[in-house]
Design a protein around this motif. Structure first.
Motif, PDB file in Angstrom:
ATOM      1  N   GLU A  68       6.534 -52.152 -11.028  1.00 55.75           N
ATOM      2  CA  GLU A  68       5.459 -51.833 -11.958  1.00 55.75           C
ATOM      3  C   GLU A  68       5.483 -50.420 -12.511  1.00 55.75           C
ATOM      4  O   GLU A  68       4.686 -50.101 -13.384  1.00 55.75           O
ATOM      5  N   GLY A 103      15.298 -53.583 -13.267  1.00 60.74           N
ATOM      6  CA  GLY A 103      14.049 -54.327 -13.329  1.00 60.74           C
ATOM      7  C   GLY A 103      13.517 -54.579 -14.719  1.00 60.74           C
ATOM      8  O   GLY A 103      14.074 -54.135 -15.726  1.00 60.74           O
ATOM      9  N   SER A 122       5.880 -58.208  -2.590  1.00 59.40           N
ATOM     10  CA  SER A 122       6.324 -56.946  -3.229  1.00 59.40           C
ATOM     11  C   SER A 122       7.404 -57.159  -4.278  1.00 59.40           C
ATOM     12  O   SER A 122       8.179 -56.250  -4.554  1.00 59.40           O
ATOM     13  N   GLN A 123       7.462 -58.324  -4.865  1.00 59.49           N
ATOM     14  CA  GLN A 123       8.550 -58.620  -5.783  1.00 59.49           C
ATOM     15  C   GLN A 123       8.212 -58.311  -7.243  1.00 59.49           C
ATOM     16  O   GLN A 123       8.668 -58.974  -8.163  1.00 59.49           O
ATOM     17  N   LYS A 124       7.418 -57.262  -7.439  1.00 56.16           N
ATOM     18  CA  LYS A 124       7.127 -56.776  -8.788  1.00 56.16           C
ATOM     19  C   LYS A 124       7.549 -55.320  -8.857  1.00 56.16           C
ATOM     20  O   LYS A 124       7.410 -54.576  -7.887  1.00 56.16           O
ATOM     21  N   ARG A 142      10.210 -51.572  -5.669  1.00 55.50           N
ATOM     22  CA  ARG A 142       9.431 -52.388  -4.728  1.00 55.50           C
ATOM     23  C   ARG A 142       9.083 -51.629  -3.439  1.00 55.50           C
ATOM     24  O   ARG A 142       8.583 -52.220  -2.490  1.00 55.50           O
TER      25      ARG A 142
END
Length: 196
Positions: free
Chosen positions: A115, A171, A111-113, A102
């Motif tokens: 990727e 994650g 910003s809680q993904k 993040r």
């Protein structure tokens, strides 16, 4: 050994305060905790690891760091207790995978993904490291993600009326199924296991 097989060759690069960390017998370690750095690169992860945050003259760091190219770096040897996960440090070894997570707005609402996928080289190196640790640590039995063990939420840094997870690593893009197929370690998820 076939020339085609990768060689497990961790690079010993201890943190300056490693000798100040509490010593422990290897038999005490029964858990591996998987983290991601949530930083852009290994250089910045090293910088964060070297920060002195505790009265003992030590900071927060994993034991092993795996860069995107699959190189393994030893910042704290397993016979020392590193500060990497609340409540589980004395019994665990922390493995950090370099990944942006993040970064740089870890606790903002937007910003809680996570990727960035983990590289094949990282997962291959992790598998070799887990095999190595099983040989070196006689009591090793469990594996967990940081997010499995630290489930606390905090007020978002940009909106204190909203709470966000303190930790989300490794994650949703971490390939748990592939890793668990490659090791006999049992995943420890305290909320559902009841067996600590």
């Amino acid at each position: 050994m076939s020339a085609d097989l990768p060689v497990f060759a961790p690079r010993l690069d201890p943190l300056p305060y490693e000798v100040k960390l509490e010593a422990r017998p290897l038999q005490q370690i029964d858990l591996v905790v998987i983290h991601c750095t949530e930083l852009p690169d290994l250089t910045m992860a090293r910088h964060y690891g070297e920060r002195i945050l505790h009265a003992s003259g030590t900071g927060n760091s994993g034991h092993y760091y795996i860069d995107r190219d699959g190189s393994v770096h030893v910042y704290v040897r397993p016979e020392r207790v590193a500060h990497h996960v609340r409540g589980y440090n004395p019994r665990s070894v922390g493995i950090e995978l370099v990944n942006t997570g993040r970064y740089p707005d870890w606790l903002t609402v937007g910003s809680q993904k996570m990727e960035e996928p983990y590289t094949t080289a990282q997962i291959d190196a992790l598998t070799m490291l887990l095999d190595h640790l099983r040989q070196e640590l006689p009591s090793l039995r469990y594996i967990a993600g940081h997010e499995d063990l630290d489930t606390a939420h905090e007020p978002a840094s940009d909106d204190p009326t909203v709470t966000v997870p303190r930790k989300m690593d490794p994650g949703p893009l971490f390939p748990w199924n592939a890793v668990l197929r490659a090791t006999p370690l049992e995943r420890l998820v305290p909320q559902s296991s009841g067996s600590l």
